[in-house]
Scaffold this active site. Sequence first.
Site, PDB file in Angstrom:
ATOM      1  CB  CYS A  86      -1.141  -5.010  -5.529  1.00 16.51           C
ATOM      2  SG  CYS A  86      -0.867  -4.285  -4.100  1.00 16.51           S
ATOM      3  CG  HIS A 203      -5.236  -3.069  -6.985  1.00 19.79           C
ATOM      4  ND1 HIS A 203      -5.496  -4.315  -6.046  1.00 19.79           N
ATOM      5  CD2 HIS A 203      -4.631  -1.830  -5.682  1.00 19.79           C
ATOM      6  CE1 HIS A 203      -4.699  -4.333  -5.021  1.00 19.79           C
ATOM      7  NE2 HIS A 203      -4.058  -3.426  -4.897  1.00 19.79           N
ATOM      8  CD  GLU A 205      -8.753  -5.812  -7.828  1.00 19.66           C
ATOM      9  OE1 GLU A 205      -7.494  -6.285  -9.020  1.00 19.66           O
ATOM     10  OE2 GLU A 205      -7.817  -5.708  -6.550  1.00 19.66           O
TER      11      GLU A 205
END
Lengths: 234, 83
Positions: A86, A203, A205
């Site tokens: 990002c 994302h 994660e």
Amino acid sequence: MKFGIVVFPGTWSERDTQYAVQDVLGQPARLIWHKETDISDCDAIVLPGGFSYGDYLRCGAIARFSPIMESVREFAGRGGPVIGICNGFQVLCEAGLLPGALVRNEHLEFRCEWVNLRIERADTIFTNTAAKGQLLRVPISHGEGNWQSDSETVRRVEDNGQVLLRYADASGNVSEATNPNGSTNGIAGIINERGNVLGLMPHPEKACETLIGGADGNVLFESMMRSATAAIRS
Amino acid sequence: MFLARIRVSLKPTVNDPQGKTIAQALGRLGFDTIDSLRAGKYFEVRIDEYDRAAAEKKVQAMCTQLLANPVIERFDFDLDPVS
């Protein structure tokens, strides 16, 4: 594999990233304040998501000049794996470590939603535990994820096979309808020519456990771990 | 001392969704003769230089290194002596 996670003023996804690689995947990880310059203890560097320097001027434009970035540049130059997520992707583009730039989403909306990512290559250090064409379900959360470049660069990036991830539907088809931000050719993530630097808007994660909606994001980190192990053995 | 007035805008080949949206809003206000609109950024920088060539060189460098992203943006500027 020890992950170094860079924190700029305004970064907000560093704890989630640390949780994903450390608590879920069992790898050592440390947060690196952007004023640090010694990253010699790290095997991989993550530039996590957020709004470094409040997105002033352009997303990632100021973070690029933080002291840590010179070390990241050297690390990448030696072939060290670097992943920008990002805002981290935006920083890598501004720093010239990846081609192109990320501009305002075509529809001007901030988009926070789950998307399907189609893996375009499985022979990279970021995707070697996946298969070509495999879909990853991972969330996006951005207002400036629209990857643009001049037509010559777009052609080069496509011809070199630098496109690693594209926004797709649940069957793996890429079209205008599956594109959440207007990004050229539905590009969600690209690698550099050498293949050791990845930038992506979604994302991974935030897709690290089924409890939070899915664990597909682990593929990228697990692939990095696998290639590191392979490098030690060889 | 010089005052640089710097304008940065997206290259003509880069889509400008912000500019388009502003143009549409102006259209709704009754400005129905707008042909096109591009949004950009404007900077005023006072520079403590007394040689025009030196000041110009600095502004050029500021623009290429930070104020504009050459991948997607272009810039131009005026430079005027100020007291």
